[in-house]
Design a protein around this motif. Structure first.
Motif, PDB file in Angstrom:
ATOM      1  N   ALA A 166     -17.480-116.801  16.287  1.00 43.76           N
ATOM      2  CA  ALA A 166     -16.590-117.952  16.195  1.00 43.76           C
ATOM      3  C   ALA A 166     -15.227-117.566  15.640  1.00 43.76           C
ATOM      4  O   ALA A 166     -14.195-118.091  16.076  1.00 43.76           O
ATOM      5  CB  ALA A 166     -17.231-119.033  15.320  1.00 43.76           C
ATOM      6  N   CYS A 167     -15.220-116.655  14.669  1.00 47.04           N
ATOM      7  CA  CYS A 167     -13.971-116.351  13.968  1.00 47.04           C
ATOM      8  C   CYS A 167     -13.086-115.339  14.684  1.00 47.04           C
ATOM      9  O   CYS A 167     -11.855-115.439  14.608  1.00 47.04           O
ATOM     10  CB  CYS A 167     -14.283-115.857  12.553  1.00 47.04           C
ATOM     11  N   ILE A 168     -13.674-114.357  15.362  1.00 48.94           N
ATOM     12  CA  ILE A 168     -12.862-113.303  15.962  1.00 48.94           C
ATOM     13  C   ILE A 168     -11.830-113.862  16.928  1.00 48.94           C
ATOM     14  O   ILE A 168     -10.701-113.383  17.010  1.00 48.94           O
ATOM     15  CB  ILE A 168     -13.758-112.244  16.674  1.00 48.94           C
ATOM     16  N   ASP A 169     -12.191-114.931  17.626  1.00 52.83           N
ATOM     17  CA  ASP A 169     -11.322-115.454  18.680  1.00 52.83           C
ATOM     18  C   ASP A 169     -10.004-116.002  18.130  1.00 52.83           C
ATOM     19  O   ASP A 169      -8.985-115.991  18.813  1.00 52.83           O
ATOM     20  CB  ASP A 169     -12.072-116.559  19.433  1.00 52.83           C
ATOM     21  N   TRP A 170     -10.050-116.486  16.889  1.00 49.22           N
ATOM     22  CA  TRP A 170      -8.832-117.018  16.281  1.00 49.22           C
ATOM     23  C   TRP A 170      -8.052-115.955  15.518  1.00 49.22           C
ATOM     24  O   TRP A 170      -6.929-116.212  15.073  1.00 49.22           O
ATOM     25  CB  TRP A 170      -9.180-118.201  15.382  1.00 49.22           C
ATOM     26  N   ILE A 171      -8.620-114.763  15.380  1.00 50.04           N
ATOM     27  CA  ILE A 171      -7.885-113.652  14.776  1.00 50.04           C
ATOM     28  C   ILE A 171      -7.206-112.816  15.850  1.00 50.04           C
ATOM     29  O   ILE A 171      -6.173-112.188  15.604  1.00 50.04           O
ATOM     30  CB  ILE A 171      -8.835-112.772  13.933  1.00 50.04           C
ATOM     31  N   ILE A 172      -7.748-112.821  17.051  1.00 51.24           N
ATOM     32  CA  ILE A 172      -7.134-112.047  18.143  1.00 51.24           C
ATOM     33  C   ILE A 172      -5.649-112.371  18.304  1.00 51.24           C
ATOM     34  O   ILE A 172      -4.818-111.457  18.377  1.00 51.24           O
ATOM     35  CB  ILE A 172      -7.912-112.268  19.459  1.00 51.24           C
ATOM     36  N   PRO A 173      -5.247-113.657  18.343  1.00 50.48           N
ATOM     37  CA  PRO A 173      -3.812-113.949  18.477  1.00 50.48           C
ATOM     38  C   PRO A 173      -3.095-114.026  17.124  1.00 50.48           C
ATOM     39  O   PRO A 173      -2.246-114.895  16.898  1.00 50.48           O
ATOM     40  CB  PRO A 173      -3.813-115.312  19.187  1.00 50.48           C
ATOM     41  N   HIS A 174      -3.399-113.112  16.208  1.00 52.76           N
ATOM     42  CA  HIS A 174      -2.845-113.187  14.845  1.00 52.76           C
ATOM     43  C   HIS A 174      -1.316-113.082  14.826  1.00 52.76           C
ATOM     44  O   HIS A 174      -0.662-113.713  13.987  1.00 52.76           O
ATOM     45  CB  HIS A 174      -3.451-112.098  13.957  1.00 52.76           C
ATOM     46  N   GLU A 175      -0.755-112.317  15.747  1.00 58.65           N
ATOM     47  CA  GLU A 175       0.702-112.181  15.747  1.00 58.65           C
ATOM     48  C   GLU A 175       1.376-113.508  16.066  1.00 58.65           C
ATOM     49  O   GLU A 175       2.443-113.820  15.523  1.00 58.65           O
ATOM     50  CB  GLU A 175       1.123-111.099  16.740  1.00 58.65           C
ATOM     51  N   ARG A 176       0.740-114.299  16.922  1.00 60.02           N
ATOM     52  CA  ARG A 176       1.297-115.610  17.268  1.00 60.02           C
ATOM     53  C   ARG A 176       1.219-116.577  16.097  1.00 60.02           C
ATOM     54  O   ARG A 176       1.891-117.600  16.078  1.00 60.02           O
ATOM     55  CB  ARG A 176       0.562-116.177  18.485  1.00 60.02           C
ATOM     56  N   GLN A 177       0.391-116.253  15.130  1.00 60.54           N
ATOM     57  CA  GLN A 177       0.280-117.064  13.919  1.00 60.54           C
ATOM     58  C   GLN A 177       1.159-116.530  12.791  1.00 60.54           C
ATOM     59  O   GLN A 177       1.131-117.047  11.678  1.00 60.54           O
ATOM     60  CB  GLN A 177      -1.177-117.100  13.454  1.00 60.54           C
ATOM     61  N   GLY A 178       1.932-115.482  13.092  1.00 61.91           N
ATOM     62  CA  GLY A 178       2.822-114.909  12.093  1.00 61.91           C
ATOM     63  C   GLY A 178       2.114-114.052  11.062  1.00 61.91           C
ATOM     64  O   GLY A 178       2.606-113.914   9.932  1.00 61.91           O
ATOM     65  N   GLN A 179       0.965-113.452  11.445  1.00 63.92           N
ATOM     66  CA  GLN A 179       0.178-112.679  10.496  1.00 63.92           C
ATOM     67  C   GLN A 179       0.181-111.198  10.858  1.00 63.92           C
ATOM     68  O   GLN A 179       0.195-110.844  12.032  1.00 63.92           O
ATOM     69  CB  GLN A 179      -1.258-113.205  10.443  1.00 63.92           C
ATOM     70  N   ASP A 180       0.121-110.360   9.827  1.00 63.15           N
ATOM     71  CA  ASP A 180       0.060-108.913   9.979  1.00 63.15           C
ATOM     72  C   ASP A 180      -1.261-108.445   9.376  1.00 63.15           C
ATOM     73  O   ASP A 180      -1.490-108.575   8.161  1.00 63.15           O
ATOM     74  CB  ASP A 180       1.239-108.257   9.251  1.00 63.15           C
ATOM     75  N   LEU A 181      -2.151-107.895  10.195  1.00 63.35           N
ATOM     76  CA  LEU A 181      -3.459-107.486   9.704  1.00 63.35           C
ATOM     77  C   LEU A 181      -3.374-106.339   8.701  1.00 63.35           C
ATOM     78  O   LEU A 181      -4.328-106.123   7.941  1.00 63.35           O
ATOM     79  CB  LEU A 181      -4.366-107.090  10.874  1.00 63.35           C
ATOM     80  N   ALA A 182      -2.260-105.647   8.669  1.00 63.38           N
ATOM     81  CA  ALA A 182      -2.102-104.587   7.669  1.00 63.38           C
ATOM     82  C   ALA A 182      -2.137-105.152   6.254  1.00 63.38           C
ATOM     83  O   ALA A 182      -2.438-104.428   5.298  1.00 63.38           O
ATOM     84  CB  ALA A 182      -0.803-103.826   7.911  1.00 63.38           C
ATOM     85  N   ASP A 183      -1.846-106.437   6.117  1.00 58.71           N
ATOM     86  CA  ASP A 183      -1.889-107.085   4.804  1.00 58.71           C
ATOM     87  C   ASP A 183      -3.320-107.421   4.373  1.00 58.71           C
ATOM     88  O   ASP A 183      -3.542-107.819   3.222  1.00 58.71           O
ATOM     89  CB  ASP A 183      -1.069-108.383   4.827  1.00 58.71           C
ATOM     90  N   PHE A 184      -4.275-107.268   5.289  1.00 59.07           N
ATOM     91  CA  PHE A 184      -5.658-107.672   5.025  1.00 59.07           C
ATOM     92  C   PHE A 184      -6.595-106.539   5.480  1.00 59.07           C
ATOM     93  O   PHE A 184      -7.205-106.614   6.547  1.00 59.07           O
ATOM     94  CB  PHE A 184      -5.977-108.963   5.782  1.00 59.07           C
ATOM     95  N   PRO A 185      -6.722-105.485   4.698  1.00 57.96           N
ATOM     96  CA  PRO A 185      -7.428-104.282   5.167  1.00 57.96           C
ATOM     97  C   PRO A 185      -8.896-104.512   5.508  1.00 57.96           C
ATOM     98  O   PRO A 185      -9.400-103.897   6.461  1.00 57.96           O
ATOM     99  CB  PRO A 185      -7.273-103.306   3.993  1.00 57.96           C
ATOM    100  N   HIS A 186      -9.599-105.338   4.764  1.00 56.76           N
ATOM    101  CA  HIS A 186     -11.016-105.569   5.063  1.00 56.76           C
ATOM    102  C   HIS A 186     -11.167-106.399   6.329  1.00 56.76           C
ATOM    103  O   HIS A 186     -12.045-106.151   7.160  1.00 56.76           O
ATOM    104  CB  HIS A 186     -11.696-106.261   3.889  1.00 56.76           C
ATOM    105  N   LEU A 187     -10.296-107.365   6.494  1.00 56.06           N
ATOM    106  CA  LEU A 187     -10.280-108.161   7.724  1.00 56.06           C
ATOM    107  C   LEU A 187      -9.920-107.279   8.916  1.00 56.06           C
ATOM    108  O   LEU A 187     -10.520-107.394   9.998  1.00 56.06           O
ATOM    109  CB  LEU A 187      -9.285-109.309   7.588  1.00 56.06           C
TER     110      LEU A 187
END
Length: 234
Positions: A166-187
């Motif tokens: 359920a959750c992966i699908d909303w993390i895939i477009p993280h850039e469109r949400q203004g998020q940088d996964l480098a800020d969340f290493p475990h995620l």
């Protein structure tokens, strides 16, 4: 092998949840595309299956008692499939509670907040800075919640479950949400693990060509009116 399940679908984060689950199960399914930009979700036949005029929805011809059953709402579909096939939805109570916590967290929080971030950052006809900041910041907070949860476990509920699907699908477009996964290493580690699963990739790829041919919601005014101007219907 069970009879194919009819999947009423459009390639969006909520739709991907179900294609991923079906691919993980190895369950045959027939995709019935519901082009949301054209308003096909308002067709009377679809509303009999999904009264909230949203996809995804399924019709399982081999439902309880051997009779067909329709299920709408992505979270409910994941639970139904998990119960039916006995996979990715633990039976042990503590593990099941953890799975449901994170499933409902996504349905009630991550999905709606990320959806609003998408809307105000990309689709709103006027730039509304308050809306952009409000939902971008809330997505950032939710990413932080996931990051802390994943600090000491591989998946959200410990083992791989429908909560992760359920959750992966909303993390895939993280850039469109203004998020940088480098800020969340475990995620980020979890995200890369999820994306490496063949069934996850196959699920995300379903309907890619259909979406590429569809209206561009960031510019198509008619499609925006269909999606963003909805009111109650008789």
């Amino acid at each position: 092998m069970s009879a194919p399940i009819d999947l009423y679908y459009w390639p969006t984060p909520n739709g991907w949840k179900i294609t991923i689950m079906l691919e993980e199960l190895g369950q045959p399914y027939a995709v019935k595309y519901v082009n949301i930009a054209k308003g096909e979700q308002f067709e009377p036949e679809f509303l009999k299956i999904a009264p909230n005029n949203r996809m995804p929805a399924i019709v399982d011809p081999d439902g309880p008692g051997g009779e067909p059953i329709s299920v709408f709402e992505s979270g409910a579909i994941l639970q139904y499939l998990g119960r039916k096939f006995g996979r990715f939805y633990p039976q042990e109570e503590r593990a099941r509670v953890a799975t449901e916590e994170w499933l409902f967290w996504q349905v009630g929080g991550l999905g709606p907040m990320a959806g609003q971030a998408h809307h105000f950052r990309q689709y709103a006809p006027e730039k509304v800075q308050y809306g952009i900041d409000r939902y971008t910041n809330e997505c950032n907070r939710l990413y932080g919640v996931m990051n802390r949860r994943l600090a000491d476990r591989e998946f959200l509920a410990g083992e791989y479950t429908i909560a992760d699907m359920a959750c992966i699908d909303w993390i895939i477009p993280h850039e469109r949400q203004g998020q940088d996964l480098a800020d969340f290493p475990h995620l980020k580690r979890w995200y890369e693990t999820m994306k490496a699963r063949p069934a996850v990739q196959r699920g995300i790829d379903v309907g890619k060509e259909e979406r590429a041919r569809a209206a561009d919601l960031s510019t198509d005014k008619a499609a925006q009116a269909v999606l963003f101007g909805q009111r109650a219907r008789d």
